[in-house]
Design an enzyme around this catalytic site. Structure first.
Site, short mmCIF file in Angstrom:
data_model
loop_
_atom_site.label_atom_id
_atom_site.label_comp_id
_atom_site.label_asym_id
_atom_site.label_seq_id
_atom_site.Cartn_x
_atom_site.Cartn_y
_atom_site.Cartn_z
N GLY A 266 -0.18 -7.47 -3.00
CA GLY A 266 0.71 -7.71 -1.88
C GLY A 266 0.96 -9.19 -1.67
N GLY B 166 -1.67 -4.15 -4.07
CA GLY B 166 -0.40 -3.52 -3.76
C GLY B 166 0.33 -2.99 -4.98
N GLU C 33 -10.05 -6.60 -3.26
CA GLU C 33 -9.99 -7.12 -1.89
C GLU C 33 -11.30 -7.71 -1.40
OE1 GLU C 33 -6.56 -4.61 -2.63
OE2 GLU C 33 -8.71 -4.31 -2.94
N ASP D 69 -6.88 -0.92 0.22
CA ASP D 69 -5.94 -0.17 1.05
C ASP D 69 -4.96 0.58 0.15
OD1 ASP D 69 -4.75 -2.59 0.23
OD2 ASP D 69 -3.42 -2.65 1.97
#
Length: 370
Positions: free
Chosen positions: A71, A123, A146, A154
Site C-alpha cells: 500500500g 496491499g 507489516e 491486513d
C-alpha cells in the site's frame, strides 16, 4: 505530464469478445498501491463487470521488479503529520477504498487473472489473493511484512492466513516471512506457475481461445493448463518445515510463540534465521494485534474480516506505531524504529484493547454494505 496511475487496454478475442487488461503504472515505487490506483481500478472493474463483451480481466504491474510492493504507506505517513481529524479522514478514505476493491476482486463475476511476477507484498497480496487465477513466476516474492513497519497483516490476511495449515499463518504474520512461487502454491496463495518468459505467449493464447457463451472459464483453464510448468518452480521453503513451524506457534499465547521463534536453535536454514531476525527487530504491538486478529477471525466471513480490519488499520494511524515504522524505513531510512514498547512482553492487554476500540457503530460503518 503526470502519468495515469493505471493503464487500461481492451484486446479482442477471436470470437468477438474482449479481454480487459489493467496495468499498475508506478514502477519507480514498485507499483505501490495509491488511492488514485484504487479508484481507477474500482471504476474500471465495475464497468467491465457490466460489459457483456468482456470475457475476462488480466491484472499486472508495470516493470520487471514488482506486481505491487504494498500500500501507499508514504501517503499515510504524510497524512499522519497533520491533526487527528485529517489523519482519520484520509486513513478511512484510503483503507475503505482499498478493502472494498479487494472484496470486489474476491467476488468478481468474471474470470480475473493476476500476473504475480516479482514482488507481491502487503496491499499487492490483497489484490492478488481473491483473483480467480493467481499466476506466479520464478521471480515471485510474496510476504505480509507489516511487522517491520508497525501495521499488521491486513487486506483480509486475518481471513486467508487462517485458511492455511495449523500454525503457518501465525508464523507468517509474526515474522513477515518471504515466500517464493512454490511456497505460494503450497499454501494456497497461488494457482499456477508459469515461467516469466512466457508471459506474452500466454496472453496471445488467451486472446486466441474460444470464449463461446458460458465457456469462458473452461477456455481460460485450458490455456493455463498448457502453459503451467510447476516442475520449474524454485524449491519451496515452507512445506518441508511445516511441522517445525507448527511447533513454534502451536501455543495459546503470543508471548510464548514469539519466545519460541526467537529461541529457536535451528541454524541450518537461512529462511528461518531471516524470519527470526525480522521478528526480533519488529514492532511488539504488531505481534499482539496480528495474533489477536487471527484469533478473532478463525470462523469469520470475509466481509466481517474487512470491516474489522478497517477499524484496526485506522487506529494504527491514530495511535499505533505505523508512523514511526514508516519513518524509520522509508522517510529517514535509519532503520532504527523507536517502538512504543521495548518488547512483546511489554505490551499490555489494555494496549491491545485500545487498538481494537470501534470507531463506528454497525449502521455507520463505511464497509457495512459488503
Amino acid at each position: 505530464m503526470t502519468e495515469t496511475p493505471v493503464r487500461f487496454e481492451e484486446k479482442s478475442v477471436r470470437n468477438g469478445g474482449r479481454i480487459g487488461i489493467a496495468i499498475l503504472n508506478a514502477p519507480r515505487s514498485l507499483n505501490a498501491l495509491s488511492l488514485a490506483m484504487i479508484d481507477a481500478l474500482t471504476s474500471r472493474l465495475d464497468d467491465w463487470a457490466q460489459d457483456d463483451a468482456i470475457v475476462a480481466v488480466w491484472l499486472e504491474g508495470e516493470g520487471d521488479k514488482a506486481f505491487c510492493a504494498g500500500g501507499d504507506i508514504v501517503a499515510l505517513y504524510r497524512a499522519m503529520q497533520h491533526g487527528e481529524a485529517e489523519v482519520q479522514a484520509f486513513a478511512t478514505r484510503y483503507f475503505t477504498a482499498e478493502y472494498a476493491l479487494d472484496h470486489r476482486i474476491h467476488v468478481y463475476p468474471k474470470p480475473l487473472l493476476v500476473w504475480g511476477d516479482g514482488i507481491v507484498m502487503g496491499g499487492g497480496l490483497g489484490l492478488m489473493a481473491g483473483a480467480r487465477q493467481r499466476l506466479v513466476t520464478e521471480t515471485s516474492l510474496l510476504a505480509m511484512p507489516e511487522i517491520t513497519i508497525g501495521l499488521y497483516p491486513d487486506v483480509a490476511a486475518s481471513w486467508f492466513l487462517n485458511h492455511m495449515p495449523s500454525g503457518i499463518g501465525a508464523y507468517l504474520a509474526l515474522t513477515g516471512a518471504q515466500l517464493n512461487a512454490r511456497d505460494a502454491l503450497d499454501l494456497g496463495l497461488a494457482d499456477r506457475f508459469i515461467p516469466r518468459e512466457r508471459r506474452n505467449e500466454l496472453l496471445e493464447a488467451l486472446l486466441d481461445a474460444d470464449y463461446s457463451a458460458g465457456l469462458e472459464e473452461a477456455a481460460i483453464m485450458s490455456v493455463l493448463d498448457a502453459f503451467e510448468a510447476r516442475s520449474l518452480a524454485p524449491p519451496g521453503r515452507v512445506w518441508c518445515e511445516r511441522d517445525h513451524v507448527h511447533a513454534l506457534t502451536g501455543v495459546a499465547d503470543v508471548n510464548d510463540a514469539v519466545s519460541r521463534i526467537l529461541d529457536d536453535s535451528r541454524e541450518d536454514n537461512s529462511w528461518l534465521t531471516d524470519n527470526r531476525t525480522r521478528l526480533a527487530s519488529g514492532c511488539p504491538l504488531t505481534a499482539h494485534i496480528a495474533w489477536r486478529m487471527l484469533e478473532r477471525h478463525r470462523h469469520s466471513s470475509l466481509s466481517d474480516v474487512f470491516r474489522d480490519e478497517l477499524n484496526l488499520s485506522v487506529q494504527c494511524c491514530l495511535q499505533g506505531d505505523l508512523g514511526e515504522g514508516v519513518r524509520a524505513l522509508l522517510i529517514d531510512k535509519d532503520k532504527r524504529p523507536r517502538w512504543r514498547h521495548a518488547d512483546v512482553a511489554d505490551v499490555l492487554e489494555s494496549d491491545v484493547e485500545a487498538m481494537l476500540t470501534p470507531l463506528w457503530s454497525e449502521p455507520t460503518h463505511p464497509l457495512r454494505h459488503l
